[in-house]
Design a protein around this motif. Structure first.
Motif, short mmCIF file in Angstrom:
data_model
loop_
_atom_site.label_atom_id
_atom_site.label_comp_id
_atom_site.label_asym_id
_atom_site.label_seq_id
_atom_site.Cartn_x
_atom_site.Cartn_y
_atom_site.Cartn_z
N MET A 173 0.79 -1.24 -0.07
CA MET A 173 0.18 0.02 -0.05
C MET A 173 0.95 1.20 0.10
O MET A 173 0.44 2.11 -0.60
N CYS A 174 2.05 1.32 0.73
CA CYS A 174 2.95 2.34 0.82
C CYS A 174 3.53 2.72 -0.78
O CYS A 174 3.72 3.86 -0.98
N TYR A 175 3.74 1.60 -1.46
CA TYR A 175 4.27 1.78 -2.66
C TYR A 175 3.39 2.56 -3.56
O TYR A 175 3.41 3.34 -4.34
N ARG A 176 1.96 1.94 -3.49
CA ARG A 176 0.84 2.69 -4.30
C ARG A 176 0.87 3.99 -3.76
O ARG A 176 0.77 4.65 -4.79
N GLU A 177 0.85 4.31 -2.69
CA GLU A 177 0.77 5.94 -2.32
C GLU A 177 1.92 6.91 -2.63
O GLU A 177 1.85 8.04 -2.78
N THR A 178 3.14 6.19 -2.85
CA THR A 178 4.37 6.91 -2.80
C THR A 178 5.17 6.66 -4.04
O THR A 178 5.77 7.62 -4.33
N ASN A 179 5.23 5.65 -4.83
CA ASN A 179 6.06 5.03 -5.59
C ASN A 179 7.29 5.21 -5.31
O ASN A 179 8.22 5.10 -6.03
N ASP A 180 7.48 5.06 -4.32
CA ASP A 180 8.88 5.08 -3.51
C ASP A 180 9.49 3.47 -3.55
O ASP A 180 8.76 2.51 -3.04
N PRO A 181 10.30 3.21 -4.48
CA PRO A 181 10.92 1.79 -4.70
C PRO A 181 11.63 1.32 -3.41
O PRO A 181 11.25 -0.05 -3.44
N GLN A 182 11.83 1.79 -2.28
CA GLN A 182 12.09 1.23 -1.15
C GLN A 182 10.97 0.33 -0.63
O GLN A 182 11.13 -0.75 -0.25
N PHE A 183 9.90 0.86 -0.77
CA PHE A 183 8.61 0.32 -0.16
C PHE A 183 8.16 -1.07 -0.98
O PHE A 183 7.69 -1.97 -0.58
N LEU A 184 8.34 -0.92 -2.38
CA LEU A 184 8.18 -2.12 -3.29
C LEU A 184 9.20 -3.17 -3.06
O LEU A 184 8.98 -4.32 -2.96
N LYS A 185 10.49 -2.69 -2.75
CA LYS A 185 11.48 -3.88 -2.64
C LYS A 185 11.25 -4.54 -1.19
O LYS A 185 11.43 -5.47 -1.19
N GLN A 186 10.77 -3.70 -0.21
CA GLN A 186 10.36 -4.26 1.04
C GLN A 186 9.26 -5.22 1.02
O GLN A 186 9.30 -6.45 1.49
N ALA A 187 8.22 -4.77 0.20
CA ALA A 187 6.81 -5.64 -0.05
C ALA A 187 7.42 -7.12 -0.63
O ALA A 187 6.97 -7.99 -0.07
N GLU A 188 8.20 -7.07 -1.61
CA GLU A 188 8.73 -8.21 -2.48
C GLU A 188 9.46 -8.91 -1.31
O GLU A 188 9.35 -10.40 -1.49
N ALA A 189 10.35 -8.49 -0.51
CA ALA A 189 11.15 -9.36 0.25
C ALA A 189 10.32 -9.84 1.25
O ALA A 189 10.54 -11.15 1.45
N ILE A 190 9.13 -9.17 1.75
CA ILE A 190 8.31 -9.84 2.84
C ILE A 190 7.53 -11.10 2.26
O ILE A 190 7.27 -12.06 2.51
N ALA A 191 7.19 -10.89 0.81
CA ALA A 191 6.51 -11.80 -0.05
C ALA A 191 7.32 -13.13 -0.11
O ALA A 191 6.83 -14.29 0.07
#
Length: 399
Positions: A262-280
């Motif tokens: 959700m944070c990546y959706r709202e910010t487009n910050d790649p740090q958040f996408l990287k974190q989400a994929e690592a958790i997945a």
């Protein structure tokens, strides 16, 4: 040889397509959800009549005797049933569901001024947020924004976090739980609605601090991190609902996956996408993840496979994976979300007419309570995941 490769490739394509959740399954699941929710509405009326001492507004679970347990507006789970009603309206378009959603949503308005909890997103965004998204009701907008104003009063700038709990002050000075990632959605919405970036900046600060302090090198999460608000120093890291301080509580991992997606959706910050994929990756590849992708309540619980499952963690994970699939080039996220939904529908759904109207069975609230019971937030994220699957089938945007 070429023919063999072609046959193998065709089988892969067939298996991949078969993994998708068909519209017929989604339709059946929502039809049964309607029947169960009608039962729940009748059960709620009877339960309220039996206990009129407290203003009880929403169902949460079943108690040890199998009776319906209701909660007041202040409970962190009070917004999920109104949200479930909004999802039924979204899928069916039937005004009767909108009427019920408005009725149960209205019970939570007083919470917009509650500064004593971090759970404003769970309570107000699942209810008023969905209501505003589907109706554009300006009164709902005001409540969302006021709820966000109340939430940011809990922000501790030196530590860079939003305080979670006020209880157990003898144990923690300023505890932050991984669940708090979910409440940031309310703050992002408030910035969209007002243009005031204060909410956005606080949400981003909290999310970045949480990456730094909640996550281990393997991308699993602690449940609780305690802060010194004068210095910002981390005092301790432990659990409250998982098996042990160093274990990976399953729903906590799901909260983080959903929150950072959700944070990546709202910010487009790649740090958040990287974190989400690592958790997945951590969750999906964990050696203790069952074949049906419905996790045990804790990935490190000592008696696996003889430990309770947590269907709520599976439903949250599935909904998050559907969204994550729209940001990633990997096809596995949608396929794994579809696998979870098939498991929930085929193995974990309540028979129609039973369990007081809950949709799913076999959730676990914590290691000491609400073990192997229906939980309202499992039902909420199940319907959300079904709606997301439907939109992906129709090649429509999720948001």
């Amino acid at each position: 040889m070429k023919e063999g490769r072609f046959i193998f490739a065709s089988l892969l394509v067939t298996c991949f397509l078969a993994a998708f959740v068909p519209d017929s399954l989604i339709k059946t699941a929502f039809n049964q959800a309607e029947q169960q929710t009608k039962l729940m509405l009748n059960e709620l009326a009877a339960a309220k009549a039996a206990d009129s001492k407290v203003a009880l507004v929403s169902p949460r679970t079943l108690n040890e005797a199998g009776a319906l347990q209701l909660v007041p507006a202040r409970d962190w789970t009070s917004g999920f049933f109104p949200g479930e009603l909004w999802y039924l309206y979204e899928y069916t378009g039937r005004g009767a569901w909108a009427d019920q959603a408005r009725r149960f949503t209205a019970n939570l308005e007083r919470e917009k001024l509650n500064t004593g909890t971090h759970d404003m997103g769970f309570k107000l965004y699942c209810s008023y947020g969905n209501g505003y998204r589907l109706t554009g009701d300006k009164a709902y907008q005001e409540i969302i924004v006021q709820g966000a104003r109340s939430l940011i009063k809990r922000f501790k700038p030196t530590a860079g976090i939003i305080r979670s709990w006020d209880h157990h002050k003898e144990v923690w000075q300023c505890p932050v739980i991984i669940d708090n990632m979910m409440n940031l959605e309310l703050l992002f919405a408030a910035t969209r609605l007002t243009g005031d970036s204060t909410f956005y900046k606080i949400a981003v600060t909290h999310a970045k601090t949480t990456i730094q302090n909640h996550y281990r090198p393997d991308h699993s999460s602690y449940h609780v991190v305690d802060y010194d608000t004068l210095t910002g120093k981390v005092l301790k890291k432990n659990t409250h609902q998982g098996f042990s301080d160093e274990s990976a509580w399953a729903r906590g991992q799901a909260w983080g996956l959903y929150g950072y997606t959700m944070c990546y959706r709202e910010t487009n910050d790649p740090q958040f996408l990287k974190q989400a994929e690592a958790i997945a990756r951590y969750m999906l590849n964990h050696p203790h993840m069952p074949a049906d992708l419905v996790p045990y309540y804790d990935f490190d619980a000592p008696n696996i496979p003889n430990e309770p499952r947590d269907v709520s963690a599976a439903a949250i994970m599935a909904s998050a994976l559907y969204e994550l699939s729209t940001y990633s080039s990997s096809s596995q996220y949608r396929a794994r979300a579809d696998q979870v939904i098939r498991s929930l529908v085929q193995q974990y759904r309540s028979p129609v007419g039973q369990h007081h109207g809950f949709l799913l069975l076999h959730s676990t609230g914590s290691k000491t309570s609400e073990i192997d019971v229906p939980l309202i937030y499992a039902d909420y994220y199940f319907l959300e995941a079904l709606l997301r699957s439907k939109k992906l089938n129709e090649k429509k945007p999720l948001f």
